[in-house]
Write an enzyme that holds these catalytic residues in place. Structure first.
Site, PDB file in Angstrom:
ATOM      1  CG  ASP A  12      79.188  22.795  56.321  1.00 42.18           C
ATOM      2  OD1 ASP A  12      79.861  22.507  55.338  1.00 42.18           O
ATOM      3  OD2 ASP A  12      79.844  22.722  57.481  1.00 42.18           O
ATOM      4  CE  LYS A  15      77.393  25.945  50.611  1.00 41.30           C
ATOM      5  NZ  LYS A  15      77.298  25.589  51.911  1.00 41.30           N
ATOM      6  CB  ALA A  38      83.780  24.486  49.455  1.00 42.56           C
ATOM      7  N   GLY A  39      83.376  21.846  51.069  1.00 41.93           N
ATOM      8  CA  GLY A  39      83.149  20.568  51.063  1.00 41.93           C
ATOM      9  C   GLY A  39      81.705  20.193  50.843  1.00 41.93           C
ATOM     10  CG  HIS A  40      79.901  22.174  48.002  1.00 43.03           C
ATOM     11  ND1 HIS A  40      79.648  22.969  47.077  1.00 43.03           N
ATOM     12  CD2 HIS A  40      80.059  22.919  49.048  1.00 43.03           C
ATOM     13  CE1 HIS A  40      79.850  24.351  47.797  1.00 43.03           C
ATOM     14  NE2 HIS A  40      80.047  24.206  48.965  1.00 43.03           N
ATOM     15  NE  ARG A 141      97.150  47.430  43.943  1.00 37.69           N
ATOM     16  CZ  ARG A 141      97.094  48.755  43.938  1.00 37.69           C
ATOM     17  NH1 ARG A 141      96.969  49.472  42.759  1.00 37.69           N
ATOM     18  NH2 ARG A 141      97.497  49.162  44.994  1.00 37.69           N
ATOM     19  CD  GLN A 227      83.439  28.975  51.692  1.00 38.39           C
ATOM     20  OE1 GLN A 227      83.370  29.717  50.701  1.00 38.39           O
ATOM     21  NE2 GLN A 227      84.078  27.809  51.681  1.00 38.39           N
ATOM     22  CB  VAL A 320      87.237  20.827  54.521  1.00 38.63           C
ATOM     23  CG1 VAL A 320      88.669  20.981  54.240  1.00 38.63           C
ATOM     24  CG2 VAL A 320      86.401  21.121  53.220  1.00 38.63           C
ATOM     25  CB  THR A 321      88.754  20.314  58.991  1.00 40.04           C
ATOM     26  OG1 THR A 321      87.304  20.677  59.779  1.00 40.04           O
ATOM     27  CG2 THR A 321      89.389  21.320  58.158  1.00 40.04           C
ATOM     28  NE  ARG A 325      79.698  20.069  59.155  1.00 35.90           N
ATOM     29  CZ  ARG A 325      79.059  19.450  58.102  1.00 35.90           C
ATOM     30  NH1 ARG A 325      78.025  19.094  58.360  1.00 35.90           N
ATOM     31  NH2 ARG A 325      79.830  19.392  56.919  1.00 35.90           N
ATOM     32  CG  HIS A 351      69.970  18.622  57.274  1.00 37.83           C
ATOM     33  ND1 HIS A 351      70.407  19.790  56.383  1.00 37.83           N
ATOM     34  CD2 HIS A 351      70.857  17.769  57.614  1.00 37.83           C
ATOM     35  CE1 HIS A 351      71.645  19.343  56.051  1.00 37.83           C
ATOM     36  NE2 HIS A 351      72.082  18.253  56.647  1.00 37.83           N
TER      37      HIS A 351
END
Ligand code: GDP
Ligand code: IMO
Ligand code: MG
Length: 452
Positions: A12, A15, A38-40, A141, A227, A320-321, A325, A351
Site C-alpha cells: 500500500d 504502487k 493486492a489492492g492497487h 506439485r 505487496q 481489499v478488506t 491500517r 504521501h
C-alpha cells in the site's frame, strides 16, 4: 526497456499510482507475483479505480499480463474485467498458462489455518484470498494451472487427485465441515467454464515468450510488483508475510524473462513517507495500535491520536478488506533493507501531503539490538521485536496547493519536506524519481521519467 515497480515497505505504498503515472510511455504492464490479495488504486480526475488482479496499466488502455508467478482467481479476474467494461474501459489482459489457479478450497483453508494459528500468535492476518494455500500446492506439485483449465481431462485428473486430500485436511486435521468448495464435480464444471471463457477471449499466453517478443520489438514493459519487501516470503518479517516474492528478483522468475533483462532496466522503490501495516506482526515505529497500545507492547500510546489523524487524512483503510491500517513513522532500516534486496535505481516517495501541517515529523533512523546499533532490519521477527528505535526529528512542513506544486516541479515542494526527502534519498543512496503529493495522477511531482 523495462521498469520494475517494487513496494519497499509493507504494501500500500502507492504502487498502482506510480504504474499509472509512468503508464503513458508503457506498452505492456505485467504482474509477476501475488493475486487478488493486492489492492492497487489509480486516481485521475474524478475517477478512482481499485484493482486487485488486472494490472494497473489497464486504466490507460495498456496490455496487461498476469505472469507465471501470479496466483489467479478466475472469478475475481472476470468480475474485475466486467466491472471495468461497465465503466467504459476495454481491458486487454493475458494470463500465463503457467500461472496457478486459486480454487474455492484454497480460500476456505486460508481461513481455517489462520484461525488455528491464532492461539499461538502465528496468524498473519491474511486477506483470506487463498494465497498461501495456492502457493503451497504449487510448490507441492499438486497445483492446478491456468493451462489445465483449457484441458478438461487434465483438470479432472488433477482435481480427483487433490480434492480428497484437501477435504481430509479440512475435516480430519482441522475438524471443519466441508461444502461444495470441496466437491470435485461442481469444481470441475465451474473451472472448465472459466477455461472456456479464457480460450474464447484468447487470454492465455506463454508469458516469457510474449514479453520477450514485445521487448525485442522495442516496446516498453513495466513489471508491477504487488505487496512489499517486508512481507516478502524470503526477505520479510516471516511468518507474518505473504506467500510470494514482491522483491525485484522475482520480476524475472515470475514472468519468464531473464534477470539481465530486468537488471538492464530501472527498478523503482515505492516508499510511503510514513508506514502502514494491515495484518499482524511487529512494527517498531508504530504510533499506537488501532485499539490503543500499552507501553509494555513497546508502542507509544501517547501517539495514538496522531495515528488516527494520519489514518483519516491518508485514507488508510485496506483496499481489499477495508481493515484500518496500523500507522507508524517511516522505518529507515526497513527501506535500507529493501533498497539492497531489490537494487533500487530510483525512488518514488508518496504521501508527503498527508504529513503536512505537523510541527515535527519523526523517522526511525536505526535500531539498537542487543546493545549494538544496526542500520538494517534483522533476519528474524523475534530480533525485530527486540529492536529499540533511534528516532530522528525533522521540522514539519505546511499544507500547500499540492496540484500547483506538482505542476511547478520539485523546487516548489516546501523546503522542510525537501530536507526530509533528501535525507531518505541519501540514506538509500538512490535518486528521487517522483514525489506523491496527493492520490491523483496530477498530484505527483515528476523528477525523472524512467523510459526517457
Ligand atoms: P498500492 O497497493 O501500493 O497500489 O497502494 P494502495 O492503492 O493500496 O494504497 C495507496 C493509497 O494512497 C490509495 O488510496 C492511493 O490513491 C493513495 N495515494 C497514493 N499516493 C498518494 C500520495 O502521494 N498522497 C496521498 N494523499 N494519497 C496517495
Ligand atoms: P498491495 O499490493 C498490504 C498482507 C496481509 C497479511 C499478509 C498475508 O495492495 O500492496 P495474504 O492474504 O497475502 O496471505 O496475507 O500480507 N497483505 C498486504 N498488505 N498490501 C497488500 O497488497 C497486501 N497483500 C497481502 O494483510 O498481513
Ligand atoms: Mg494496496
Amino acid at each position: 526497456m523495462t521498469v520494475t515497480i517494487v513496494g519497499s515497505q509493507l504494501g500500500d505504498e502507492g504502487k498502482g499510482g506510480v504504474v499509472d503515472l509512468y503508464g503513458d510511455e508503457v506498452d505492456v504492464v505485467a504482474r509477476y507475483q501475488g493475486g487478488d490479495n493486492a489492492g492497487h488504486t489509480v486516481v485521475f480526475g474524478e475517477e478512482e479505480y481499485k484493482l486487485s488482479l488486472v494490472p494497473s496499466g489497464a486504466i490507460r488502455g495498456k496490455v496487461g499480463v498476469l505472469g507465471n508467478g501470479c496466483v489467479v482467481n478466475p472469478e475475481t479476474l472476470f468480475a474485475e474485467i466486467d466491472g471495468l467494461r461497465e465503466r467504459g474501459l476495454d481491458p486487454d489482459v493475458r494470463v500465463a498458462e503457467r500461472a496457478h489457479v486459486i480454487l474455492p478450497y484454497h480460500r476456505v483453508l486460508d481461513g481455517i489455518e489462520e484461525t488455528a494459528k491464532e492461539d499461538s500468535d502465528l496468524d498473519a492476518g491474511t486477506t483470506g484470498r487463498g494465497i498461501g494455500p495456492t502457493y503451497e500446492d504449487k510448490i507441492g506439485r499438486r497445483g492446478i494451472r491456468i493451462g489445465d483449465l483449457l484441458d478438461p481431462d487434465s483438470l479432472r485428473t488433477k482435481l480427483e487427485y487433490v480434492v480428497p486430500q484437501k477435504r481430509a485436511l479440512a475435516e480430519d486435521v482441522f475438524g471443519a465441515t466441508t461444502d461444495e468448495a470441496f466437491d470435485i464435480g461442481s469444481l470441475y464444471e465451474q473451472y472448465r467454464r472459466y477455461g472456456e471463457r479464457l480460450a474464447e477471449e484468447e487470454m492465455t499466453v506463454n508469458a516469457g515468450g510474449f514479453l520477450t517478443e514485445r521487448i525485442e520489438a522495442g516496446e516498453n514493459v513495466m513489471f508491477e510488483g504487488a505487496q512489499g519487501t517486508s512481507i516478502d516470503i524470503d526477505h520479510g518479517d516471516y511468518p507474518y508475510v505473504t506467500s510470494s516474492n514482491p522483491t525485484a528478483g522475482y520480476a524475472a522468475t515470475g514472468t519468464g524473462v531473464g534477470p539481465t533483462v530486468v537488471g538492464r532496466g530501472e527498478v523503482i522503490g515505492i516508499v510511503k513517507a510514513y508506514l502502514t501495516r494491515v495484518g499482524t506482526g511487529e512494527l517498531p515505529t508504530e504510533l499506537g495500535s488501532v485499539e490503543g497500545q500499552t507501553p509494555e507492547d513497546g508502542g507509544r500510546p501517547e501517539m495514538a491520536d496522531l495515528a488516527t489523524e494520519i489514518r483519516d487524512e491518508g485514507g488508510e483503510y485496506g483496499t481489499v478488506t477495508g481493515r484500518p491500517r496500523r500507522v507508524g513513522w517511516l522505518d529507515v532500516p526497513m527501506i535500507r533493507h529493501a533498497a539492497r534486496v531489490s537494487g533500487f535505481t530510483g525512488l518514488a516517495i508518496n504521501h508527503i501531503d498527508v504529513l503536512a501541517g505537523m510541527d515535527e515529523v519523526e523517522v526511525g533512523h536505526s535500531y539498537d539490538l542487543d546493545g549494538e546499533e544496526i542500520l538494517t532490519m534483522p533476519p528474524t521477527s523475534k530480533q525485530w521485536a527486540r529492536c529499540e528505535v533511534n528516532y530522528r526529528r525533522f521540522d514539519g512542513w505546511p499544507e500547500a496547493d499540492w496540484e500547483a506544486v506538482a505542476a511547478e516541479g520539485y523546487d516548489a515542494i516546501p523546503e522542510n519536506a525537501r530536507t526530509y526527502l533528501e535525507y531518505i534519498s541519501d540514506e538509500l543512496d538512490t535518486p528521487i524519481y517522483a514525489v506523491g503529493v496527493g492520490p491523483g495522477r496530477e498530484q505527483t511531482v515528476i523528477v525523472e521519467t524512467p523510459f526517457a
